[in-house]
Design an enzyme around this catalytic site. Structure first.
Site, PDB file in Angstrom:
ATOM      1  N   HIS A 262       0.872  -1.180   0.000  1.00  0.00           N
ATOM      2  CA  HIS A 262       0.000   0.000   0.000  1.00  0.00           C
ATOM      3  C   HIS A 262       0.912   1.234   0.000  1.00  0.00           C
ATOM      4  O   HIS A 262       1.760   1.380  -0.875  1.00  0.00           O
ATOM      5  CB  HIS A 262      -0.922  -0.105   1.225  1.00  0.00           C
ATOM      6  N   HIS A 304      -2.110  -2.204  -9.835  1.00  0.00           N
ATOM      7  CA  HIS A 304      -3.125  -1.611  -8.964  1.00  0.00           C
ATOM      8  C   HIS A 304      -4.375  -2.462  -9.007  1.00  0.00           C
ATOM      9  O   HIS A 304      -4.734  -2.981 -10.050  1.00  0.00           O
ATOM     10  CB  HIS A 304      -3.458  -0.170  -9.400  1.00  0.00           C
ATOM     11  N   ASP A 361       3.015   5.629  -6.882  1.00  0.00           N
ATOM     12  CA  ASP A 361       4.238   5.546  -6.095  1.00  0.00           C
ATOM     13  C   ASP A 361       5.493   5.443  -6.944  1.00  0.00           C
ATOM     14  O   ASP A 361       6.596   5.575  -6.427  1.00  0.00           O
ATOM     15  CB  ASP A 361       4.172   4.336  -5.154  1.00  0.00           C
TER      16      ASP A 361
HETATM   17  N1  CMC Z   1       5.198  -7.034 -10.188  1.00  0.00           N
HETATM   18  C1  CMC Z   1       5.061  -8.272 -10.706  1.00  0.00           C
HETATM   19  N2  CMC Z   1       3.902  -8.955 -10.769  1.00  0.00           N
HETATM   20  C2  CMC Z   1       2.816  -8.341 -10.263  1.00  0.00           C
HETATM   21  C3  CMC Z   1       2.858  -7.059  -9.714  1.00  0.00           C
HETATM   22  C4  CMC Z   1       4.095  -6.400  -9.686  1.00  0.00           C
HETATM   23  N3  CMC Z   1       4.219  -5.176  -9.177  1.00  0.00           N
HETATM   24  N4  CMC Z   1       1.627  -6.701  -9.287  1.00  0.00           N
HETATM   25  C5  CMC Z   1       0.819  -7.734  -9.567  1.00  0.00           C
HETATM   26  N5  CMC Z   1       1.541  -8.734 -10.163  1.00  0.00           N
HETATM   27  C6  CMC Z   1       1.006 -10.006 -10.662  1.00  0.00           C
HETATM   28  C7  CMC Z   1       0.760 -10.955  -9.522  1.00  0.00           C
HETATM   29  O1  CMC Z   1       1.882 -11.766  -9.262  1.00  0.00           O
HETATM   30  C8  CMC Z   1      -0.431 -11.733 -10.026  1.00  0.00           C
HETATM   31  O2  CMC Z   1       0.047 -12.700 -10.938  1.00  0.00           O
HETATM   32  P1  CMC Z   1      -0.737 -14.122 -11.087  1.00  0.00           P
HETATM   33  O3  CMC Z   1      -2.116 -13.774 -11.560  1.00  0.00           O
HETATM   34  O4  CMC Z   1       0.081 -14.865 -12.102  1.00  0.00           O
HETATM   35  O5  CMC Z   1      -0.717 -14.750  -9.721  1.00  0.00           O
HETATM   36  C9  CMC Z   1      -1.226 -10.700 -10.830  1.00  0.00           C
HETATM   37  O6  CMC Z   1      -0.256  -9.718 -11.259  1.00  0.00           O
HETATM   38  C10 CMC Z   1      -2.321 -10.007 -10.021  1.00  0.00           C
HETATM   39  O7  CMC Z   1      -1.729  -9.530  -8.819  1.00  0.00           O
HETATM   40  P2  CMC Z   1      -2.506  -9.461  -7.448  1.00  0.00           P
HETATM   41  O8  CMC Z   1      -1.525  -9.340  -6.329  1.00  0.00           O
HETATM   42  O9  CMC Z   1      -3.494 -10.574  -7.373  1.00  0.00           O
HETATM   43  O10 CMC Z   1      -3.305  -8.096  -7.645  1.00  0.00           O
HETATM   44  P3  CMC Z   1      -3.914  -7.203  -6.511  1.00  0.00           P
HETATM   45  O11 CMC Z   1      -4.954  -6.390  -7.142  1.00  0.00           O
HETATM   46  O12 CMC Z   1      -4.280  -8.059  -5.341  1.00  0.00           O
HETATM   47  O13 CMC Z   1      -2.667  -6.308  -6.031  1.00  0.00           O
HETATM   48  C11 CMC Z   1      -1.098  -4.565  -5.790  1.00  0.00           C
HETATM   49  C12 CMC Z   1      -2.482  -4.976  -6.347  1.00  0.00           C
HETATM   50  C13 CMC Z   1      -0.942  -3.048  -5.918  1.00  0.00           C
HETATM   51  C14 CMC Z   1      -0.993  -4.932  -4.300  1.00  0.00           C
HETATM   52  C15 CMC Z   1       0.014  -5.296  -6.598  1.00  0.00           C
HETATM   53  O14 CMC Z   1      -0.062  -4.915  -7.958  1.00  0.00           O
HETATM   54  C16 CMC Z   1       1.396  -5.033  -6.029  1.00  0.00           C
HETATM   55  O15 CMC Z   1       1.840  -5.724  -5.102  1.00  0.00           O
HETATM   56  N6  CMC Z   1       2.148  -4.017  -6.588  1.00  0.00           N
HETATM   57  C17 CMC Z   1       3.425  -3.649  -6.053  1.00  0.00           C
HETATM   58  C18 CMC Z   1       3.236  -2.799  -4.801  1.00  0.00           C
HETATM   59  C19 CMC Z   1       2.761  -1.400  -5.129  1.00  0.00           C
HETATM   60  O16 CMC Z   1       3.288  -0.725  -6.020  1.00  0.00           O
HETATM   61  N7  CMC Z   1       1.780  -0.927  -4.347  1.00  0.00           N
HETATM   62  C20 CMC Z   1       1.245   0.432  -4.471  1.00  0.00           C
HETATM   63  C21 CMC Z   1      -0.193   0.465  -4.927  1.00  0.00           C
HETATM   64  S1  CMC Z   1      -0.690   2.120  -5.422  1.00  0.00           S
HETATM   65  C22 CMC Z   1      -0.666   3.021  -3.955  1.00  0.00           C
HETATM   66  C23 CMC Z   1      -1.813   2.681  -3.097  1.00  0.00           C
HETATM   67  O17 CMC Z   1      -2.939   3.082  -3.443  1.00  0.00           O
HETATM   68  O18 CMC Z   1      -1.610   2.029  -2.074  1.00  0.00           O
END
Ligand code: CMC
Length: 428
Positions: A262, A304, A361
């Site tokens: 987050h 996201h 970010d």
């Molecule tokens: N790098 C590599 N793979 C990723 C990433 C990433 N940054 N983000 C998602 N994926 C992949 C993930 O491994 C999954 O793959 P699979 O379907 O094969 O298992 C797929 O994409 C979907 O990911 P998810 O974790 O199920 O998606 P989510 O909606 O639960 O998570 C997120 C969203 C923001 C937590 C995630 O994209 C992430 O961890 N990003 C990196 C951390 C980050 O930059 N966070 C800031 C978010 S914006 C600020 C805020 O509002 O907080």
């Protein structure tokens, strides 16, 4: 409510009331589902669950739209100030000049910190994370300002007190952690300028205020001011639903924001870029690591839950990044790495298929570094910006006639009933 959808469960049809939002988003109301059918829904991470109706922020993740109270984020970033945007979020309308003058006076009146609170700071262990300190300090405000009423005037007072004091607390924790003397707020400075002055002014080197830096900080905080039902806002609403006070609810939001998935991502992005620079890691190797399902590594600042085309905040942040670096004459090698990384990821099939784009970010840390904010304060900067959003969501939830304690259900997957085993009979 407009109509019903039919849900068929074990051959029987149930009618669920449909709710349509003002931008056409659709939901069906399942509040009676368990009573009527014995079923609950299962949605870890709440990707398909609407926890409330809200008139504060509208997002369309497919079109990259973000609006506060109906006004596009691009217009607010260009024309508004952080204080005005905070007023808009909390009150639902733009303030008049008279309103703005009044809030500015009150923000000044509330900006000092109780002297006893300064003693707290001194006893946190060295190297404590500023988010942990901020969460504790905000929670403790309830002890220093224990008004019990929740009428409109008391809530207004608490709200402005919090918005004003959070920047003093943040700047103070920075100064004390460095062993520097605290700089007190000044009544002649705007909200953002005051914060910069409290952070960086010193007897040896007085801080030179730069209008473009003040503007960049306004934009940074406007972009972070609300984001509908994200993790920390959901935490504020859930904690608030137990009828706990505003300060304690916001303290919970700060704790949730701390995490690297987050708000903590802005720190994690810079740490990642620094690591790439220090170890001279090729950009394509990083992209490969982020795709490797055997590794926990993710490309920080990418992806996201809601935005699936682009994050409109990231677009503004990237433009702002170029302006600030040019104005301050900063040549940051991390910006070059970030741009190369973005290019590599955006053309990679893995990131394209999964709709992973730079989020707010990705570039924000580079601006904060240029302004002089240390990396471990980045998430605190996010928290100051998000505060008006948390407050407006907390107020909205407490005013909702259907305000109920948040209490999700679960599917139990543990042991079936078995009998207690006396200690002498265990594990033989
Ligand atoms: N790098 C590599 N793979 C990723 C990433 C990433 N940054 N983000 C998602 N994926 C992949 C993930 O491994 C999954 O793959 P699979 O379907 O094969 O298992 C797929 O994409 C979907 O990911 P998810 O974790 O199920 O998606 P989510 O909606 O639960 O998570 C997120 C969203 C923001 C937590 C995630 O994209 C992430 O961890 N990003 C990196 C951390 C980050 O930059 N966070 C800031 C978010 S914006 C600020 C805020 O509002 O907080």
């Amino acid at each position: 409510m407009t109509g019903f959808v039919d849900v068929v469960i074990e051959g029987k049809t149930y009618q669920m009331p449909v709710i349509i939002g003002s931008e056409g988003e659709k939901a069906f109301d399942i509040t009676k589902l368990r009573d009527q059918t014995g079923y609950i829904t299962h949605d870890p991470g709440f990707g398909s669950t609407g926890s409330c109706s809200s008139s504060i922020t509208y997002m369309d993740g497919d079109k990259g739209i973000l609006r506060y109270r109906g006004i596009p984020i691009e217009q607010l970033a260009k024309k508004s100030s952080f204080v005005e945007t905070a007023y808009l979020l909390i009150n639902g309308i733009l303030p008049s000049q008279g309103d703005l003058n009044e809030i500015r006076t009150l923000l000044n009146d509330y900006s000092m910190i109780h002297e006893n609170m300064q003693d707290f700071f001194k006893h946190f262990p060295r190297d404590s994370h500023p988010m942990g300190i901020l969460s504790a300090m905000v929670g403790s405000l309830r002890s220093f300002y224990p008004e019990m009423q929740n009428d409109e005037e008391a809530v207004n007072k608490k709200t402005l007190r919090l918005i004003s004091k959070i920047r003093t607390l943040a700047a103070m924790s920075f100064r004390i952690s460095r062993g520097n003397k605290v700089v007190y707020p000044r009544h002649d400075l705007s909200y953002c300028a005051n914060f910069l002055n409290m952070m960086f002014d010193g007897p040896v080197k007085p801080y030179t205020m730069d209008e473009d830096v003040v503007r960049a900080l306004n934009v940074f905080w406007i972009l972070h001011a609300d984001h509908e039902q994200n993790c920390s806002t959901a935490a504020v609403r859930v904690v608030g639903s137990a009828q706990v006070n505003l300060y304690a609810s916001i303290s919970a939001g700060i704790a949730a924001l701390w995490g690297p998935r987050h708000g903590g991502a802005n720190m994690a992005v810079i740490r990642m870029l620094e690591d790439i620079a220090e170890r001279n890691i090729p950009v394509d190797k990083i992209v490969k690591m982020a795709k490797d399902k055997n590794s926990d590594f993710r490309l920080m600042g990418f992806g996201h839950r809601v935005y699936k085309t682009f994050d409109p905040r990231a677009v503004i942040m990237k433009e702002m990044c170029d302006i600030v670096l040019k104005k301050l004459n900063v040549d940051d090698p991390l910006l070059d790495i970030a741009k190369r990384l973005e290019e590599a990821a955006l053309t990679d099939p893995y990131f394209i298929e999964k709709n992973l784009y730079p989020n707010v970010d990705f570039y924000s840390g580079i601006i904060l570094r240029a302004i002089g904010i240390p990396t471990n304060m980045f998430t605190v900067m996010f928290a100051i910006g998000r505060l008006p959003g948390w407050i407006s969501q907390w107020i909205e939830s407490t005013e909702d006639p259907r305000w109920k304690i948040a209490r999700p259900r679960q599917i139990y997957t543990g042991n079936k009933k078995y009998d207690y085993i006396p200690i002498e009979a265990r594990y033989i």
